[in-house]
Design a protein around this motif. Structure first.
Motif, PDB file in Angstrom:
ATOM      1  N   GLU A  32       0.825  -1.204   0.000  1.00 32.57           N
ATOM      2  CA  GLU A  32       0.000   0.000   0.000  1.00 32.57           C
ATOM      3  C   GLU A  32       0.860   1.256   0.000  1.00 32.57           C
ATOM      4  O   GLU A  32       0.581   2.231  -0.689  1.00 32.57           O
ATOM      5  CB  GLU A  32      -0.905  -0.003   1.231  1.00 32.57           C
ATOM      6  CG  GLU A  32      -2.377   0.132   0.866  1.00 32.57           C
ATOM      7  CD  GLU A  32      -3.272  -0.117   2.055  1.00 32.57           C
ATOM      8  OE1 GLU A  32      -3.186   0.678   3.001  1.00 32.57           O
ATOM      9  OE2 GLU A  32      -4.044  -1.080   2.028  1.00 32.57           O
ATOM     10  N   THR A  33       1.994   1.169   0.732  1.00 28.45           N
ATOM     11  CA  THR A  33       2.877   2.333   0.798  1.00 28.45           C
ATOM     12  C   THR A  33       3.461   2.663  -0.560  1.00 28.45           C
ATOM     13  O   THR A  33       3.527   3.817  -0.967  1.00 28.45           O
ATOM     14  CB  THR A  33       4.028   2.067   1.800  1.00 28.45           C
ATOM     15  OG1 THR A  33       3.464   1.656   3.030  1.00 28.45           O
ATOM     16  CG2 THR A  33       4.875   3.301   2.001  1.00 28.45           C
ATOM     17  N   THR A  34       3.843   1.610  -1.371  1.00 29.85           N
ATOM     18  CA  THR A  34       4.458   1.869  -2.671  1.00 29.85           C
ATOM     19  C   THR A  34       3.427   2.177  -3.739  1.00 29.85           C
ATOM     20  O   THR A  34       3.680   2.951  -4.648  1.00 29.85           O
ATOM     21  CB  THR A  34       5.295   0.657  -3.125  1.00 29.85           C
ATOM     22  OG1 THR A  34       4.464  -0.510  -3.041  1.00 29.85           O
ATOM     23  CG2 THR A  34       6.514   0.486  -2.245  1.00 29.85           C
ATOM     24  N   SER A  35       2.216   1.620  -3.724  1.00 29.69           N
ATOM     25  CA  SER A  35       1.240   1.823  -4.797  1.00 29.69           C
ATOM     26  C   SER A  35       0.399   3.082  -4.584  1.00 29.69           C
ATOM     27  O   SER A  35      -0.215   3.566  -5.513  1.00 29.69           O
ATOM     28  CB  SER A  35       0.341   0.588  -4.932  1.00 29.69           C
ATOM     29  OG  SER A  35      -0.431   0.481  -3.753  1.00 29.69           O
ATOM     30  N   ARG A  36       0.338   3.585  -3.417  1.00 28.05           N
ATOM     31  CA  ARG A  36      -0.469   4.788  -3.167  1.00 28.05           C
ATOM     32  C   ARG A  36       0.457   5.918  -2.731  1.00 28.05           C
ATOM     33  O   ARG A  36       0.743   6.070  -1.543  1.00 28.05           O
ATOM     34  CB  ARG A  36      -1.516   4.512  -2.096  1.00 28.05           C
ATOM     35  CG  ARG A  36      -2.465   3.373  -2.501  1.00 28.05           C
ATOM     36  CD  ARG A  36      -3.572   3.226  -1.531  1.00 28.05           C
ATOM     37  NE  ARG A  36      -4.501   4.365  -1.578  1.00 28.05           N
ATOM     38  CZ  ARG A  36      -5.602   4.441  -0.845  1.00 28.05           C
ATOM     39  NH1 ARG A  36      -5.892   3.487   0.001  1.00 28.05           N
ATOM     40  NH2 ARG A  36      -6.410   5.459  -0.932  1.00 28.05           N
ATOM     41  N   PRO A  37       0.916   6.740  -3.760  1.00 29.43           N
ATOM     42  CA  PRO A  37       1.851   7.806  -3.413  1.00 29.43           C
ATOM     43  C   PRO A  37       1.190   8.899  -2.589  1.00 29.43           C
ATOM     44  O   PRO A  37      -0.035   9.050  -2.600  1.00 29.43           O
ATOM     45  CB  PRO A  37       2.274   8.345  -4.780  1.00 29.43           C
ATOM     46  CG  PRO A  37       1.154   8.002  -5.671  1.00 29.43           C
ATOM     47  CD  PRO A  37       0.566   6.737  -5.162  1.00 29.43           C
ATOM     48  N   THR A  38       2.010   9.635  -1.966  1.00 29.73           N
ATOM     49  CA  THR A  38       1.483  10.744  -1.172  1.00 29.73           C
ATOM     50  C   THR A  38       1.089  11.895  -2.088  1.00 29.73           C
ATOM     51  O   THR A  38       1.422  11.913  -3.279  1.00 29.73           O
ATOM     52  CB  THR A  38       2.566  11.249  -0.210  1.00 29.73           C
ATOM     53  OG1 THR A  38       3.647  11.766  -0.990  1.00 29.73           O
ATOM     54  CG2 THR A  38       3.079  10.131   0.686  1.00 29.73           C
ATOM     55  N   VAL A  39       0.385  12.863  -1.547  1.00 28.96           N
ATOM     56  CA  VAL A  39      -0.042  14.042  -2.312  1.00 28.96           C
ATOM     57  C   VAL A  39       1.164  14.766  -2.904  1.00 28.96           C
ATOM     58  O   VAL A  39       1.164  15.181  -4.073  1.00 28.96           O
ATOM     59  CB  VAL A  39      -0.860  14.982  -1.391  1.00 28.96           C
ATOM     60  CG1 VAL A  39      -1.053  16.336  -2.058  1.00 28.96           C
ATOM     61  CG2 VAL A  39      -2.208  14.366  -1.054  1.00 28.96           C
TER      62      VAL A  39
END
Lengths: 243, 156
Positions: A32-39
């Protein structure tokens, strides 16, 4: 003693079973950390995409400005569009920079492609306009060369030389020149008005058709040039036969 | 008396008759020496040298014909032959024949030289066209590439 061994085995099995979900959860957290980048990561990527397009527009501006064969009218239209796109992309970059939520970014970022279509419309149409105007320029020079051959044939006739072979090549060259003019020159006018909003249709079909016509014009130009070279050779042969 | 008068009249008429017939008998000699024709005969022999040296000086019809021959440009202005290339007068040919052959030769020489110049111009044009056609090859390759592109990392 036996009872103690059994209790140990059961305890280990239970411990193993209990540890499995924890491992699975840890793995899914990493994904989840790698596939959903931050804003912020999304903003950086969007700005890089905008910069890439602005660089491309700068390159196009230079090429069109320096093009020796593109007509002034076509240059004015394209340069105006590039300036407008640069302004629009910069403004969009500012909006993206000001965004604070994922939802805002999901709405704004796709506009970089959708509202400008730099790679799908602007670049190919600019290249087709350039090629079409080059065809126009080449056709003018071919006309000039054909007129020169015609004059040489006329003078050869006056001198009593046999110009029949040269004349046949000239007729063939004139036909090919006319065909190149008919197919290649109008392409610029057909595609220069395409906008980002025309993607995918009619832009895609118009650009493919433009390419097809330019390729045909290209073949006709080669044939015309070869015919003029043959005409030149025939005149030289006729001259040589008198000496 | 009548006889004497008659004799006097006869004598006078004989004398008058002799006076009027004498000039007529001499006339043919004068006609043969008619100045215009003699002058013409002399000038017909002149042009062979006159044409080469000073055409147009005499002003009569024969000299005018010589003018028309010498005024015909044998070479373009830039290639006028120098003093060494003195035209050789035609031998054993009439003036008309000489004129015709000179005119024909002149046309062929001038035309072939012009044609050679034109072919030089054509070479330059075709060479420039070669560069333009190469440029068109590159244009088409670029278009082909751009038609298979996409909007990259932002698309979708």
């Amino acid at each position: 003693m036996k009872r103690m061994k059994r209790l140990l085995a059961v305890a280990m099995a239970v411990g193993l079973l209990m540890s499995l979900p924890a491992t699975a959860n840890a793995a899914s957290d990493e994904t989840e950390t790698t596939s959903r980048p931050t804003v912020e990561q999304v903003k950086d990527r969007a700005q890089a995409a905008i910069d890439r397009r602005l660089d491309t527009l700068d390159t196009l501006t230079l090429r069109v400005t320096d093009s020796p064969h593109m007509t002034a009218a076509h240059k004015a239209v394209l340069l105006g569009e590039y300036a407008s796109a640069e302004f629009g992309l910069s403004a969009l970059g500012d909006e993206i920079g000001d965004a604070t939520t994922g939802d805002e970014l999901r709405e704004l970022v796709p506009l970089i492609a959708k509202n400008f279509r730099i790679y799908l419309v602007v670049i190919p149409k600019s290249r087709e306009v350039n090629a079409s105007d080059r065809v126009g320029n080449v056709v003018e020079r071919l006309d000039e060369a054909a007129d020169t051959v015609a004059e040489a044939i006329r003078r050869g006739d006056e001198a009593g030389l046999d110009m029949s072979v040269a004349r046949r090549w000239l007729i063939s060259a004139r036909d090919d020149i006319d065909e190149a003019r008919r197919t290649g020159v109008p392409v610029a006018g057909d595609v220069i008005g395409l906008q980002a909003s025309d993607w995918e249709e009619p832009a895609s079909s118009a650009l493919q058709e433009g390419m097809r016509r330019l390729e045909n014009a290209h073949v006709d130009i080669h044939k015309a040039k070869t015919s003029l070279e043959q005409a030149e050779k025939a005149i030289e042969d006729a001259l040589g036969s008198t000496s | 008396m009548n006889t004497r008068r008659l004799a006097v009249l006869v004598t006078i008429s004989v004398i008058l008759a002799a006076c009027t017939t004498a000039p007529r008998l001499a006339a043919p000699d004068i006609d043969q020496a008619d100045p215009p024709e003699q002058e013409l005969n002399q000038k017909i022999q002149v042009p062979q040298t006159e044409v080469q040296s000073d055409a147009g000086a005499t002003g009569d019809s024969v000299a005018s014909q010589a003018d028309s021959q010498t005024d015909t440009p044998v070479f373009p202005d830039s290639e006028q032959p120098g003093p060494v290339a003195t035209p050789v007068p035609p031998t054993n040919t009439s003036k008309t024949e000489a004129t015709q052959s000179t005119t024909t030769t002149t046309t062929v020489v001038a035309s072939t030289e012009d044609i050679t110049d034109l072919l030089g111009d054509l070479d330059s044009l075709l060479s420039l066209l070669g560069d333009q056609v190469d440029g068109l090859d590159d244009d088409l390759a670029d278009i082909d590439t751009s038609l298979t592109a996409d909007e990259g990392d932002i698309e979708g």
